[in-house]
Design a protein around this motif. Structure first.
Motif, mmCIF file in Angstrom:
data_model
loop_
_atom_site.group_PDB
_atom_site.id
_atom_site.type_symbol
_atom_site.label_atom_id
_atom_site.label_comp_id
_atom_site.label_asym_id
_atom_site.label_seq_id
_atom_site.Cartn_x
_atom_site.Cartn_y
_atom_site.Cartn_z
ATOM 1 N N MET A 82 0.847 -1.189 0.000
ATOM 2 C CA MET A 82 0.000 0.000 0.000
ATOM 3 C C MET A 82 0.884 1.242 0.000
ATOM 4 S SD MET A 82 -2.919 -1.175 2.734
ATOM 5 C CE MET A 82 -1.799 -1.103 4.116
ATOM 6 N N ASN A 83 0.788 2.015 -1.051
ATOM 7 C CA ASN A 83 1.568 3.232 -1.189
ATOM 8 C C ASN A 83 0.655 4.454 -1.186
ATOM 9 O OD1 ASN A 83 3.924 1.657 -1.468
ATOM 10 N ND2 ASN A 83 3.636 1.546 -3.695
ATOM 11 N N ASP A 84 1.251 5.605 -0.922
ATOM 12 C CA ASP A 84 0.495 6.863 -0.927
ATOM 13 C C ASP A 84 -0.775 6.731 -0.093
ATOM 14 O OD1 ASP A 84 -1.148 8.966 -3.419
ATOM 15 O OD2 ASP A 84 -0.111 9.492 -1.548
ATOM 16 N N LEU A 85 -0.612 6.242 1.110
ATOM 17 C CA LEU A 85 -1.763 6.023 1.972
ATOM 18 C C LEU A 85 -2.426 7.337 2.369
ATOM 19 C CD1 LEU A 85 -0.288 3.119 4.074
ATOM 20 C CD2 LEU A 85 -2.477 3.038 2.864
ATOM 21 N N GLN A 86 -3.739 7.292 2.434
ATOM 22 C CA GLN A 86 -4.553 8.452 2.757
ATOM 23 C C GLN A 86 -5.399 8.157 4.010
ATOM 24 O OE1 GLN A 86 -4.232 11.346 0.855
ATOM 25 N NE2 GLN A 86 -2.585 10.145 -0.089
ATOM 26 N N PRO A 87 -5.837 9.190 4.705
ATOM 27 C CA PRO A 87 -6.643 8.954 5.912
ATOM 28 C C PRO A 87 -7.858 8.068 5.660
ATOM 29 C CG PRO A 87 -5.923 11.232 5.858
ATOM 30 C CD PRO A 87 -5.494 10.618 4.549
ATOM 31 N N GLU A 88 -8.432 8.143 4.459
ATOM 32 C CA GLU A 88 -9.606 7.320 4.157
ATOM 33 C C GLU A 88 -9.260 5.844 3.984
ATOM 34 O OE1 GLU A 88 -8.648 10.075 2.610
ATOM 35 O OE2 GLU A 88 -8.739 9.893 0.410
ATOM 36 N N ASP A 89 -7.973 5.523 3.984
ATOM 37 C CA ASP A 89 -7.565 4.113 3.935
ATOM 38 C C ASP A 89 -7.546 3.489 5.332
ATOM 39 O OD1 ASP A 89 -5.155 5.110 1.486
ATOM 40 O OD2 ASP A 89 -7.052 4.051 1.115
ATOM 41 N N THR A 90 -7.755 4.300 6.347
ATOM 42 C CA THR A 90 -7.790 3.782 7.709
ATOM 43 C C THR A 90 -8.898 2.759 7.866
ATOM 44 O OG1 THR A 90 -6.839 5.791 8.679
ATOM 45 C CG2 THR A 90 -8.178 4.397 10.124
ATOM 46 N N ASN A 110 -13.383 -24.487 1.670
ATOM 47 C CA ASN A 110 -14.124 -23.543 2.504
ATOM 48 C C ASN A 110 -13.507 -22.164 2.397
ATOM 49 O OD1 ASN A 110 -16.271 -24.938 4.002
ATOM 50 N ND2 ASN A 110 -14.603 -26.140 4.879
ATOM 51 N N ASP A 111 -14.303 -21.167 2.705
ATOM 52 C CA ASP A 111 -13.798 -19.798 2.787
ATOM 53 C C ASP A 111 -13.239 -19.560 4.187
ATOM 54 O OD1 ASP A 111 -16.346 -18.258 0.704
ATOM 55 O OD2 ASP A 111 -14.392 -19.097 0.213
ATOM 56 N N TYR A 112 -12.064 -18.960 4.221
ATOM 57 C CA TYR A 112 -11.428 -18.643 5.496
ATOM 58 C C TYR A 112 -11.084 -17.155 5.536
ATOM 59 C CZ TYR A 112 -10.801 -23.672 6.145
ATOM 60 O OH TYR A 112 -11.018 -25.020 6.294
ATOM 61 N N TRP A 113 -11.112 -16.630 6.760
ATOM 62 C CA TRP A 113 -10.769 -15.232 6.993
ATOM 63 C C TRP A 113 -9.690 -15.130 8.071
ATOM 64 C CZ3 TRP A 113 -12.964 -10.910 4.614
ATOM 65 C CH2 TRP A 113 -14.053 -11.166 3.782
ATOM 66 N N GLY A 114 -8.837 -14.145 7.928
ATOM 67 C CA GLY A 114 -7.898 -13.840 8.977
ATOM 68 C C GLY A 114 -8.555 -12.993 10.048
ATOM 69 N N GLN A 115 -7.787 -12.682 11.082
ATOM 70 C CA GLN A 115 -8.331 -11.937 12.222
ATOM 71 C C GLN A 115 -8.299 -10.423 11.988
ATOM 72 O OE1 GLN A 115 -5.261 -12.962 12.014
ATOM 73 N NE2 GLN A 115 -4.036 -11.185 12.682
ATOM 74 N N GLY A 116 -7.589 -10.005 10.979
ATOM 75 C CA GLY A 116 -7.524 -8.581 10.659
ATOM 76 C C GLY A 116 -6.307 -7.899 11.242
ATOM 77 N N THR A 117 -5.873 -6.858 10.562
ATOM 78 C CA THR A 117 -4.770 -6.035 11.038
ATOM 79 C C THR A 117 -5.145 -4.559 10.841
ATOM 80 O OG1 THR A 117 -2.373 -5.629 10.901
ATOM 81 C CG2 THR A 117 -3.513 -6.096 8.830
ATOM 82 N N GLN A 118 -4.902 -3.764 11.849
ATOM 83 C CA GLN A 118 -5.322 -2.367 11.830
ATOM 84 C C GLN A 118 -4.335 -1.511 11.049
ATOM 85 O OE1 GLN A 118 -8.142 -0.740 13.355
ATOM 86 N NE2 GLN A 118 -7.398 0.971 12.091
ATOM 87 N N VAL A 119 -4.861 -0.712 10.149
ATOM 88 C CA VAL A 119 -4.078 0.288 9.435
ATOM 89 C C VAL A 119 -4.671 1.655 9.771
ATOM 90 C CG1 VAL A 119 -3.471 1.221 7.175
ATOM 91 C CG2 VAL A 119 -3.419 -1.255 7.569
ATOM 92 N N THR A 120 -3.843 2.528 10.281
ATOM 93 C CA THR A 120 -4.275 3.872 10.631
ATOM 94 C C THR A 120 -3.382 4.879 9.930
ATOM 95 O OG1 THR A 120 -5.018 3.111 12.805
ATOM 96 C CG2 THR A 120 -4.749 5.487 12.501
ATOM 97 N N VAL A 121 -4.013 5.770 9.182
ATOM 98 C CA VAL A 121 -3.268 6.790 8.440
ATOM 99 C C VAL A 121 -3.591 8.146 9.062
ATOM 100 C CG1 VAL A 121 -2.749 7.767 6.196
ATOM 101 C CG2 VAL A 121 -3.469 5.375 6.374
ATOM 102 N N SER A 122 -2.584 8.805 9.581
ATOM 103 C CA SER A 122 -2.792 10.105 10.216
ATOM 104 C C SER A 122 -2.623 11.222 9.195
ATOM 105 C CB SER A 122 -1.806 10.290 11.357
ATOM 106 O OG SER A 122 -0.485 10.292 10.872
ATOM 107 N N SER A 123 -3.429 12.265 9.382
ATOM 108 C CA SER A 123 -3.373 13.395 8.438
ATOM 109 C C SER A 123 -2.375 14.443 8.897
ATOM 110 C CB SER A 123 -4.764 14.008 8.295
ATOM 111 O OG SER A 123 -5.254 14.405 9.559
#
Length: 123
Positions: A82-90, A110-123
């Motif tokens: 992920m490049n040029d991250l923007q606050p709306e990508d949070t 079967n369909d599997y999902w991960g637990q997720g990882t948080q991405v926070t983009v500060s302005s």
């Protein structure tokens, strides 16, 4: 037992970059249609990017030209650069895939999902 484990999230400033990884573990036969999704607070989960077994990719319009999905079949890992991250990508970013495994009663997908990882983009 199949597991998808995401990593690589974090806090980044606007314009910064992150690389997410999704490692698939277990006695798997194949990983089909791996994808990255995200869910921002108060919003529905949305599809961000997909990749086919032959490397074909698709992206949400909002991330085209900035995000790149890739896969390493030898490592059973899917990436999201992920490049040029923007606050709306949070958002919390999730990987998902349809995975085939061998069982005593045959091959099962079967369909599997991960637990997720948080991405926070500060302005």
């Amino acid at each position: 037992q199949v597991q998808l484990v995401e990593s690589g999230g974090g806090l980044v400033q606007t314009g910064g970059s992150l690389r997410l990884s999704c490692a698939v573990s277990g006695s798997i036969l194949s990983i089909n249609k791996p994808a990255w999704h995200r869910q921002a607070p108060g919003k529905q989960r949305e599809l961000v990017a997909t990749i086919t077994s032959d490397g074909g990719t698709n992206y949400a319009d909002s991330v085209k030209g900035r995000f790149t999905i890739s896969r390493d079949n030898a490592k059973n890992t899917v990436y999201l650069q992920m490049n040029d991250l923007q606050p709306e990508d949070t958002a919390v970013y999730y990987c998902n895939a349809h995975i085939w495994v061998a069982t005593t009663v045959g091959t099962i997908g079967n369909d599997y999902w991960g637990q997720g990882t948080q991405v926070t983009v500060s302005s």
